[in-house]
Design a protein around this motif. Structure first.
Motif: not given
Length: 714
Positions: A442-446, A451-453, A503-508, A653-659
């Motif tokens: 769940w931290q790999l998206a950070q 892509s999250v932005r 959505v921008r907070s998903w990576s956290q 919402r970690a899975w959403l950021a991961y996806a």
């Protein structure tokens, strides 16, 4: 160097079944059963009250199941373990009087004999007995890189669990790199925070008191792995925090590389209170040869020649032979080197005679590291899925945990592992150590926040359109179209901006967990629904005032709509919140299970809110207007609720950021589309290890090698 002297030895604790309290470590510690809310563990549903002793017993079962599975993957049960010798490092240990019970029984005038302690990875029974015989059962395991520190800690943890009595604490292995002493000044507070992360069955708020009793009451023995992974200043802070936190009855195991722990001791001018330090000794060439021969059951003449020459290293009569394979002897001095040799050269196609070529040990180690991925893939063919299915129905395949799900391309695998190692290593800490060794999915998206932005902008636009229609369409049916459009635009733009920010907070975000069974606990479900309805009342009241100010009439219709919305939202939100609290676990929960649980939770939230709002809207509008209008508004309401509450609501919402991260990085060909199955395959191949919900490279040196490979390819 300052050494603290201990007091009286800690005696065994009694656990009283009817709530009596005992006093230990100079403070009141409640050891009696502390009753908490309903718990569902190991298929047991004890409605009402469950004591802390029962929770400790179930935690011990979960920890043992987790590490027995990991031990099988590390081949700790299949063959005799590598016989690493361990000796006491007196300069890193506390005074003998605080460690050895026998020393305390001496008179005050006689000189204490030096403390002696030797151990072997091949005799864990004796190590566990000697550990239990110390006063406070505290041990520091030190050694060079790849010397088997974590393996010894896992072996000792399993032996302590297998022979544990009810009055003993539960040993729990935790990566110490996540301990921030500024946030958690005491060991007990940090352990209390980490337990629910590693074991989701303990996440329910109803168990908070039980967790506090377990952590603060000496019912947990932390096995802290990897002090050397912290920056130098943080290592000293941890040693200081440990000595400040440990009470008389607190037990502990700590692992670290020797130089890093020695630096922390020098910086604090103190050792870990009442702890003995065992240091790994280099493997003797003859012992390494005997172990390798046990792995190659029928060695060919080439292997036999190499093993025979390795056994002669160090013998005065065979100096010329020893000089030829000096590099090989240096490699086999650590379990890491032995593992590399076993993995790369037990392949029948490999030529072991090249190991006797004259070359520096660093060159030979690099050659082995370069060959480890192709060798591991070749040695573990993927499981036949059809055969696996039918065999599982009859009897489990003992080799199935070691077989990857699919055959991986060695070049692609090396590229993916190099990128992951780069993410974990850079940017390095100020002292040059890797940023982290913990691969939390769940931290790999950070690092991929770009892509999250981008996703946040598109979600914001889509949410604005749907939210505008969600309010404007039904309002236009009962009010002026201009007022409906104006109100819809205001609502839509505001909601879109909030959605983009969310959505921008998903990576956290951290992963959540879903109940494995939705049956039972009806009172808990009712409480969650009522709480959600009360919380949403004020927001719906504001919406009602806005609708009335826009001229929506009659007021009775507004009140009716808000009442329906209140009941609908309370039921759906309460159900989702109730489902977020894990209630049971019957098997270890590794990274794939954590990802699936968070994905299920997110999909449940999306479907529940979309279906709940959509069906209510279809039924209501069809009753008062027509089926066509009902279907139209139902679709709009379903989309709005699915996005507004399903995607953007909730705490996990970690899975959403991961996806989103995997979709982007797979297009760049630095990660596979099936990232989690890929990581699971690497775990099965022995290249990664699992520590609760985290993956780590099997050895830190392996991570360093792949990180350097990534930089060389850029």
């Amino acid at each position: 160097m300052k050494r603290r002297r201990g007091g009286r030895p800690a005696g065994n604790r009694e656990v009283h079944a009817f709530g009596e309290a005992s006093i230990a470590a100079g403070r009141d510690v409640i050891n009696s059963p502390t009753y908490v809310g309903e718990i569902h563990l190991h298929g047991v549903a004890a409605a009402g009250l469950v004591d802390v002793q029962y929770v400790a017993m179930e935690l011990a079962r979960m920890v043992q199941a987790q590490w027995e599975e990991e031990a099988r993957l590390r081949l700790l049960y299949n063959r005799r373990p590598i016989p690493v010798r361990w000796e006491l490092r007196a300069s890193l240990s506390d005074h003998p009087a605080t460690i050895d019970r026998a020393a305390v029984r001496g008179t005050g005038t006689e000189a204490l004999p030096p403390l002696e302690w030797e151990a072997s990875s091949g005799d864990i029974d004796e190590l566990a007995r000697r550990f239990r015989d110390t006063q406070r059962r505290r041990l520091v395991i030190v050694g060079d890189a790849g010397s088997g520190k974590t393996t010894l800690a896992v072996q000792l943890l399993l032996k302590l669990l297998q022979t544990r009595t009810p009055d003993e604490p539960v040993p729990v292995l935790l990566p110490i790199a996540s301990w921030d002493t500024a946030r958690f000044p005491t060991l007990h507070g940090w352990v209390e925070d980490q337990l629910p992360r590693a074991y989701p069955a303990l996440r329910s708020a109803r168990f908070a008191h039980a967790l506090h009793a377990l952590a603060a009451g000496g019912r947990i023995m932390p096995v802290l792995d990897g002090l050397d992974e912290l920056p130098a200043a943080a290592r000293a802070d941890v040693v200081t925090a440990l000595n400040r936190s440990l009470g008389e009855g607190d037990q502990l195991i700590l692992t670290s590389r020797t130089p890093e722990f020695a630096q922390a001791v020098d910086a604090t001018r103190d050792v870990v209170n009442s702890a003995a330090a065992l240091e790994a000794r280099p493997l003797l060439p003859a012992m390494a040869a005997d172990y390798l021969q046990s792995c190659v059951r029928h060695p060919d003449p080439g292997w036999q020649q190499v093993l025979d020459q390795l056994r002669t290293v160090g013998q005065p009569s065979r100096n010329e032979t020893s000089g030829q394979i000096a590099a090989l002897a240096a490699i086999t001095a650590t379990p890491l080197g032995v593992w590399l040799l076993r993995t790369v050269y037990t392949d029948p196609a490999a030529d072991p005679t090249e190991l006797t070529d004259s070359c520096p040990a660093d060159h030979l180690r690099t050659r082995l590291l370069n060959a480890i991925v192709p060798a591991a893939i070749a040695a573990h063919p993927p499981a036949n899925r059809a055969r696996q299915y039918f065999r599982r129905r009859r009897s489990p395949d003992p080799d199935e945990p070691f077989r990857p799900r699919r055959r991986r391309n060695p070049a692609d695998t090396e590229r993916y592992l190099a990128y992951l190692a780069h993410l974990l290593t850079h940017d390095r800490n100020s002292d040059g150590t890797p940023r982290t060794l913990d691969m939390a999915w769940w931290q790999l998206a950070q690092p991929a926040e770009g892509s999250v932005r981008t996703l946040s902008r598109w979600v914001g636009i889509l949410t604005s359109v749907i939210a505008t229609a969600m309010l404007a369409v039904p309002t236009a049916m009962i009010s002026r179209a201009s007022s409906a459009i104006l109100g819809g635009l205001v609502f839509g733009i505001t909601t879109g901006i909030g959605a983009g920010a969310a959505v921008r907070s998903w990576s956290q975000s951290e992963p959540g967990h879903l109940r494995q069974t939705l049956r039972g606990d009806l009172p808990g479900l009712i409480r969650a629904i009522v709480k959600a309805a009360v919380e949403s009342f004020w927001a719906l009241l504001v919406v009602g005032c806005v609708l009335i100010s826009l001229g929506v009439r009659p007021i009775s219709v507004v009140v009716g709509l808000l009442g329906v919305a209140l009941v609908t939202h309370g039921a759906v939100a309460g159900f989702v919140r109730w489902a977020e609290e894990p209630a049971s676990t019957d098997r270890p929960s590794g990274p794939p299970e954590h990802l699936r649980a968070d994905r299920k939770l997110n999909l449940l939230r999306i479907v529940a809110f979309g279906a709940g709002y959509g069906l209510v809207a279809v039924a209501g509008v069809t009753y008062f207007r027509s089926l066509g209008e009902g279907l139209l508004i139902g679709v709009v309401m379903a989309l709005g609720a699915a996005i507004g509450q399903g995607l953007l609501g909730g705490a996990h919402r970690a899975w959403l950021a991961y996806a989103a991260m995997v979709a982007r990085l797979s297009r760049e060909r630095v990660l596979p589309r099936d990232l989690m199955p890929f990581l699971d395959d690497m775990h099965r191949l022995g290249l990664l290890r699992a520590v609760g919900p985290l993956y780590q490279f099997r050895h830190a040196e392996l991570q360093d090698h792949f990180a350097a490979t990534f930089r060389s390819r850029r």
